[in-house]
Design a protein around this motif. Structure first.
Motif, PDB file in Angstrom:
ATOM      1  N   PRO A  60       0.812  -1.227   0.000  1.00  0.00           N
ATOM      2  CA  PRO A  60       0.000   0.000   0.000  1.00  0.00           C
ATOM      3  C   PRO A  60       0.841   1.271   0.000  1.00  0.00           C
ATOM      4  O   PRO A  60       0.495   2.248  -0.678  1.00  0.00           O
ATOM      5  CB  PRO A  60      -0.828  -0.135   1.281  1.00  0.00           C
TER       6      PRO A  60
ATOM      7  N   LEU B 270      -7.624   2.630  -4.872  1.00  0.00           N
ATOM      8  CA  LEU B 270      -8.510   1.531  -4.476  1.00  0.00           C
ATOM      9  C   LEU B 270      -7.708   0.328  -3.984  1.00  0.00           C
ATOM     10  O   LEU B 270      -8.070  -0.312  -2.990  1.00  0.00           O
ATOM     11  CB  LEU B 270      -9.399   1.128  -5.645  1.00  0.00           C
ATOM     12  N   LEU B 271      -6.616   0.009  -4.674  1.00  0.00           N
ATOM     13  CA  LEU B 271      -5.841  -1.178  -4.321  1.00  0.00           C
ATOM     14  C   LEU B 271      -5.156  -1.043  -2.971  1.00  0.00           C
ATOM     15  O   LEU B 271      -5.146  -1.987  -2.177  1.00  0.00           O
ATOM     16  CB  LEU B 271      -4.799  -1.458  -5.404  1.00  0.00           C
ATOM     17  N   ASP B 272      -4.573   0.130  -2.677  1.00  0.00           N
ATOM     18  CA  ASP B 272      -3.846   0.233  -1.416  1.00  0.00           C
ATOM     19  C   ASP B 272      -4.783   0.130  -0.219  1.00  0.00           C
ATOM     20  O   ASP B 272      -4.450  -0.476   0.793  1.00  0.00           O
ATOM     21  CB  ASP B 272      -2.979   1.495  -1.369  1.00  0.00           C
ATOM     22  N   GLY B 273      -6.001   0.686  -0.340  1.00  0.00           N
ATOM     23  CA  GLY B 273      -6.967   0.536   0.743  1.00  0.00           C
ATOM     24  C   GLY B 273      -7.440  -0.896   0.908  1.00  0.00           C
ATOM     25  O   GLY B 273      -7.569  -1.398   2.027  1.00  0.00           O
ATOM     26  N   PHE B 274      -7.683  -1.590  -0.218  1.00  0.00           N
ATOM     27  CA  PHE B 274      -8.137  -2.980  -0.169  1.00  0.00           C
ATOM     28  C   PHE B 274      -7.082  -3.884   0.455  1.00  0.00           C
ATOM     29  O   PHE B 274      -7.382  -4.731   1.311  1.00  0.00           O
ATOM     30  CB  PHE B 274      -8.478  -3.457  -1.581  1.00  0.00           C
ATOM     31  N   ILE B 275      -5.829  -3.706   0.054  1.00  0.00           N
ATOM     32  CA  ILE B 275      -4.752  -4.551   0.585  1.00  0.00           C
ATOM     33  C   ILE B 275      -4.540  -4.296   2.070  1.00  0.00           C
ATOM     34  O   ILE B 275      -4.368  -5.228   2.864  1.00  0.00           O
ATOM     35  CB  ILE B 275      -3.456  -4.313  -0.209  1.00  0.00           C
TER      36      ILE B 275
ATOM     37  N   ARG C 130      -6.659  -3.282   4.261  1.00  0.00           N
ATOM     38  CA  ARG C 130      -7.788  -3.771   5.065  1.00  0.00           C
ATOM     39  C   ARG C 130      -7.793  -5.289   5.185  1.00  0.00           C
ATOM     40  O   ARG C 130      -8.293  -5.828   6.184  1.00  0.00           O
ATOM     41  CB  ARG C 130      -9.110  -3.305   4.453  1.00  0.00           C
ATOM     42  N   ASN C 131      -7.282  -6.002   4.200  1.00  0.00           N
ATOM     43  CA  ASN C 131      -7.421  -7.459   4.174  1.00  0.00           C
ATOM     44  C   ASN C 131      -6.153  -8.219   4.558  1.00  0.00           C
ATOM     45  O   ASN C 131      -6.226  -9.426   4.790  1.00  0.00           O
ATOM     46  CB  ASN C 131      -7.871  -7.900   2.777  1.00  0.00           C
ATOM     47  N   TRP C 132      -5.011  -7.551   4.627  1.00  0.00           N
ATOM     48  CA  TRP C 132      -3.768  -8.187   5.048  1.00  0.00           C
ATOM     49  C   TRP C 132      -3.157  -7.368   6.177  1.00  0.00           C
ATOM     50  O   TRP C 132      -2.681  -6.249   5.952  1.00  0.00           O
ATOM     51  CB  TRP C 132      -2.793  -8.311   3.887  1.00  0.00           C
TER      52      TRP C 132
ATOM     53  N   LYS D  26      -0.577  -3.358   6.835  1.00  0.00           N
ATOM     54  CA  LYS D  26      -1.097  -2.140   7.452  1.00  0.00           C
ATOM     55  C   LYS D  26       0.014  -1.498   8.279  1.00  0.00           C
ATOM     56  O   LYS D  26       0.756  -2.185   8.977  1.00  0.00           O
ATOM     57  CB  LYS D  26      -2.290  -2.461   8.350  1.00  0.00           C
TER      58      LYS D  26
END
Length: 280
Positions: A88, A126-131, A133-135, A139
């Motif tokens: 991210p 979009l990708l950095d927020g998704f990654i 949040r899910n890994w 973070k």
């Protein structure tokens, strides 16, 4: 005033040493100050759950883990250090790098290519927020500041460029830039206030040393989305020939409203938007 309210928080009375100890914890053992990658290698056995040869398990109240003079040892002091080289964070840096490219394309009125580059920048957002949040291992406290900073830099460059191209009015751009400058100043002030003494430039600009985590307000997230929608609509206006549309002017007014509401939310909830990271 907005920057002061955002910067104010519970860290003003924070003590970086535990009660009963007058000295702050040393970040590393004497004579050993590795860089970010070396720190990760030094901490790797603990991260992997390996047990190193040495004394047996520590007992509660035995004083194990304390450095001479009552200070905490390296394992505790290193808890504030983190890996800044996450996916991210790399995506956020990519978004910052695309900002001047977009500005140049807009000034040169190459709006077709600018639309494509803007779509790529939006995809990284979009990708950095998704990654993140899910890994959990992707973070970071640095990312909580770098992601909104990348958005603000990108938006500021885009609005100035679109204003120069007569696609966005000057007062709206002035309002957005003023709000972002105050928030960025508040972030730098928070960084300074949350650093343990002695405060040095090396420690201040060390991305491995995390001191605070930023939490944007809900209306701020809405405002960022509205601002990006206006940018996309303004970039597409000369391509599809609707630059004088009344709907575009309504979107200007709505963007101004959300920008003002976002600024007030940071003024009102300033303390709740910053979480100070304490050494464990």
């Amino acid at each position: 005033m907005l920057a002061w309210r955002v910067a104010r928080g519970p860290w003003g009375a924070l003590r970086w040493a535990r009660p009963g100890r007058g000295r702050a914890p040393a970040p590393f053992p004497a004579g050993r100050r590795p860089g970010c990658l070396a720190e990760r290698a030094w901490l790797r056995p603990a991260v992997l759950g390996l047990r190193l040869p040495g004394p047996g398990p520590r007992r509660h109240g035995s004083g194990a883990g304390k450095a001479p003079g009552g200070r905490r040892g390296p394992a505790s002091a290193a808890s504030a250090y983190e890996n800044p080289w996450t996916i991210p964070n790399m995506l956020s840096m990519t978004r910052i790098g695309l900002a001047p490219v977009l500005g140049y394309l807009i000034i040169e009125e190459d709006f077709n290519v600018a639309l494509g580059v803007f779509a790529l920048a939006g995809l990284t957002d979009l990708l950095d927020g998704f990654i993140a949040r899910n890994w959990a291992n992707q973070k970071s406290a640095l990312g909580s500041a770098l992601d909104p900073l990348a958005d603000k830099i990108l938006i500021s460059v885009l609005y100035v460029s679109l204003t120069c191209a007569d696609l966005i009015p000057v007062p709206l751009t002035y309002m957005i830039i003023s709000r972002d400058v105050m928030l960025i100043a508040a972030v730098f002030y928070v960084r300074y206030r949350t650093l343990p003494t002695p405060r040095t430039l090396a420690k201040y600009f060390n991305p491995c040393y995390a001191t605070a985590r930023l939490k944007p307000t809900f209306i701020s997230k809405v405002n960022t989305a509205v601002q990006l929608i206006l940018v996309a609509a303004s970039l597409a206006a000369p391509v599809f020939n609707y630059a004088d549309s009344i709907y575009l002017q309504i979107l200007w007014c709505f963007t101004a409203f959300t920008t003002a509401a976002s600024a007030y939310s940071y003024y009102h909830y300033g303390r709740k938007t910053v979480q100070v990271i304490k050494d464990r």
